[in-house]
Design an enzyme around this catalytic site. Structure first.
Site, mmCIF file in Angstrom:
data_model
loop_
_atom_site.group_PDB
_atom_site.id
_atom_site.type_symbol
_atom_site.label_atom_id
_atom_site.label_comp_id
_atom_site.label_asym_id
_atom_site.label_seq_id
_atom_site.Cartn_x
_atom_site.Cartn_y
_atom_site.Cartn_z
ATOM 1 N N ASN A 8 0.834 -1.296 -0.073
ATOM 2 C CA ASN A 8 -0.129 -0.055 -0.013
ATOM 3 C C ASN A 8 1.040 1.091 -0.048
ATOM 4 O O ASN A 8 1.515 1.510 1.157
ATOM 5 C CB ASN A 8 -0.887 -0.133 1.417
ATOM 6 C CG ASN A 8 -1.652 1.021 1.339
ATOM 7 O OD1 ASN A 8 -1.690 1.767 0.363
ATOM 8 N ND2 ASN A 8 -2.392 1.451 2.565
ATOM 9 N N LYS A 10 0.109 4.140 -0.427
ATOM 10 C CA LYS A 10 -0.413 5.547 0.436
ATOM 11 C C LYS A 10 -0.380 6.511 -0.843
ATOM 12 O O LYS A 10 -0.178 6.566 -2.018
ATOM 13 C CB LYS A 10 -0.022 5.663 1.698
ATOM 14 C CG LYS A 10 -0.119 4.418 2.438
ATOM 15 C CD LYS A 10 -0.029 4.455 4.010
ATOM 16 C CE LYS A 10 -0.173 3.290 4.509
ATOM 17 N NZ LYS A 10 -0.468 3.403 6.050
ATOM 18 N N HIS A 120 -9.843 1.432 4.517
ATOM 19 C CA HIS A 120 -8.699 1.515 4.997
ATOM 20 C C HIS A 120 -8.889 2.403 6.426
ATOM 21 O O HIS A 120 -9.351 3.307 6.361
ATOM 22 C CB HIS A 120 -7.437 1.987 4.335
ATOM 23 C CG HIS A 120 -6.112 1.785 4.701
ATOM 24 N ND1 HIS A 120 -5.876 2.914 5.364
ATOM 25 C CD2 HIS A 120 -5.209 1.010 4.545
ATOM 26 C CE1 HIS A 120 -4.337 2.596 6.076
ATOM 27 N NE2 HIS A 120 -4.276 1.596 5.321
ATOM 28 N N GLU A 122 -7.050 4.745 7.382
ATOM 29 C CA GLU A 122 -6.760 6.164 7.284
ATOM 30 C C GLU A 122 -8.024 6.913 6.448
ATOM 31 O O GLU A 122 -8.365 7.887 6.875
ATOM 32 C CB GLU A 122 -5.573 6.333 6.354
ATOM 33 C CG GLU A 122 -4.376 6.139 7.241
ATOM 34 C CD GLU A 122 -3.097 5.554 6.488
ATOM 35 O OE1 GLU A 122 -3.033 5.611 5.258
ATOM 36 O OE2 GLU A 122 -2.271 5.109 7.126
ATOM 37 N N GLU A 193 -6.248 -4.760 10.122
ATOM 38 C CA GLU A 193 -5.443 -3.756 10.594
ATOM 39 C C GLU A 193 -5.559 -3.103 11.896
ATOM 40 O O GLU A 193 -6.336 -2.098 11.729
ATOM 41 C CB GLU A 193 -5.011 -2.933 9.330
ATOM 42 C CG GLU A 193 -4.711 -3.554 8.211
ATOM 43 C CD GLU A 193 -3.959 -2.526 7.062
ATOM 44 O OE1 GLU A 193 -2.883 -2.777 6.703
ATOM 45 O OE2 GLU A 193 -4.736 -1.426 6.712
ATOM 46 N N GLY A 199 1.894 2.054 10.745
ATOM 47 C CA GLY A 199 2.938 3.188 10.700
ATOM 48 C C GLY A 199 3.293 3.639 12.229
ATOM 49 O O GLY A 199 4.071 4.614 12.028
ATOM 50 N N SER A 238 2.682 -2.315 10.271
ATOM 51 C CA SER A 238 4.295 -2.427 10.854
ATOM 52 C C SER A 238 4.743 -3.797 10.309
ATOM 53 O O SER A 238 5.574 -4.345 11.141
ATOM 54 C CB SER A 238 4.240 -2.154 12.170
ATOM 55 O OG SER A 238 4.118 -0.794 12.469
HETATM 56 P P1 PGA Z 1 2.404 0.276 7.627
HETATM 57 O O1 PGA Z 1 1.086 0.508 6.954
HETATM 58 O O2 PGA Z 1 3.031 -0.941 6.998
HETATM 59 O O3 PGA Z 1 3.376 1.331 7.357
HETATM 60 O O4 PGA Z 1 2.075 0.047 9.392
HETATM 61 C C1 PGA Z 1 0.097 -0.523 6.669
HETATM 62 C C2 PGA Z 1 -1.254 -0.006 6.269
HETATM 63 O O5 PGA Z 1 -1.528 1.144 6.279
HETATM 64 O O6 PGA Z 1 -1.843 -0.819 5.094
#
Ligand code: PGA
Length: 274
Positions: A8, A10, A120, A122, A193, A199, A238
């Site tokens: 992803n 982003k 997602h 976010e 998630e 993140g 992560s």
């Molecule tokens: P991350 O993000 O691996 O940076 O924690 C995962 C995601 O948001 O899909």
């Protein structure tokens, strides 16, 4: 069932950067092991460049016309010709119309996408998307021919208040409300998630992942009785090259959704091959 190793990206990468990363990935990954599939969820503006960098016929032919594209990808969803796919990070639940700033399923198919993410964290937490809206997107995208990865997960406050199960059940039932119970299993995946692990560098421990994934499998079985065991449940939050193989080896973990560590081809390829 093949493991789905998903990147992803982003809101990162210009077209040139995205194309370079795809080319590096293809070089580093070579022939993928037969039990792995890769999906890259690139920004909308880079999808076309990424598709053109893929060598597969299914992706090249997708540019002939949007009609051809839909046909190619419907075929590809039933019996994938390649194991490296593109996806959109979001979609609007309408074929076209006056929805400034939005992207339709047909536009994603036109850019050679097989997949789309819905829900997602976010988008839920920064853009304020409701469970119900995520459900409309999921049903519409599936109906239009995209395969969907529906993301769900609890915040730290919800976890600490003992609401993990209630939150996952609520997000799931609204998320798949409009999805037919007999949908082919490869067309819908879940991504667990936990918001507190995205993140942050704080990965969920094996017991936390096992608990949530077993619960999601159970929840899947209630709605998709016959095919729930063939549906993929990805873990995201992560994931890094040094924890990927432990995570991917856990029961009911059928893939990973990787943000930060997917931006560099070298690091994402180590995760894919973990
Ligand atoms: P991350 O993000 O691996 O940076 O924690 C995962 C995601 O948001 O899909």
């Amino acid at each position: 069932m093949k493991k789905l190793m998903a990147a992803n990206w982003k809101m990162y990468k210009t077209r040139v950067q995205a194309e370079e990363t795809i080319k590096d990935l293809l070089r580093l990954l070579g022939d993928l092991p037969s039990d792995r599939e890769v999906a890259v969820f690139a920004p909308f503006t880079a999808l076309d460049a990424c598709g053109r960098a893929l060598p597969y016929d299914a992706c090249r032919r997708a540019f002939d016309s949007s009609d051809a594209c839909v046909r190619v990808h419907q075929k590809a969803s039933g019996q994938p010709a390649a194991s490296f796919f593109l996806g959109g990070q979001d979609v609007y639940p309408a074929a076209e119309g006056a929805f400034t700033g939005e992207i339709s399923p047909g536009m994603l198919l036109d850019c050679a996408c097989r997949f789309v993410l819905t829900g997602h964290s976010e988008r839920r937490h920064i853009l304020g998307e409701s469970n119900e809206f995520v459900g409309r997107k999921t049903a519409f995208a599936l109906e239009a021919g995209l395969d969907v990865v529906l993301c769900l997960g609890e915040t730290l406050e919800e976890r600490e208040a003992g609401k993990l199960e209630a939150v996952l059940r609520e997000q799931f039932s609204a998320g798949v409300a409009g999805v037919p119970g007999d949908i082919a299993p490869q067309r819908l995946s879940l991504a667990y998630e936990p918001v507190w692990a995205i993140g942050t560098g704080r990965v969920a421990g094996p017991s936390e992942i096992l608990e949530a994934h077993a619960l999601l499998r159970d929840i899947l079985r209630k709605k998709f009785v016959a095919q729930a065991d063939q549906m993929r449940i990805l873990y995201g939050g992560s994931v890094k090259p040094d924890n990927a193989s432990q995570i991917i080896g856990l029961d009911n973990v059928d893939g990973v959704l990787v943000g930060g560590a997917s931006l560099e081809a070298e690091s994402f390829s180590r995760i894919v091959l973990a």
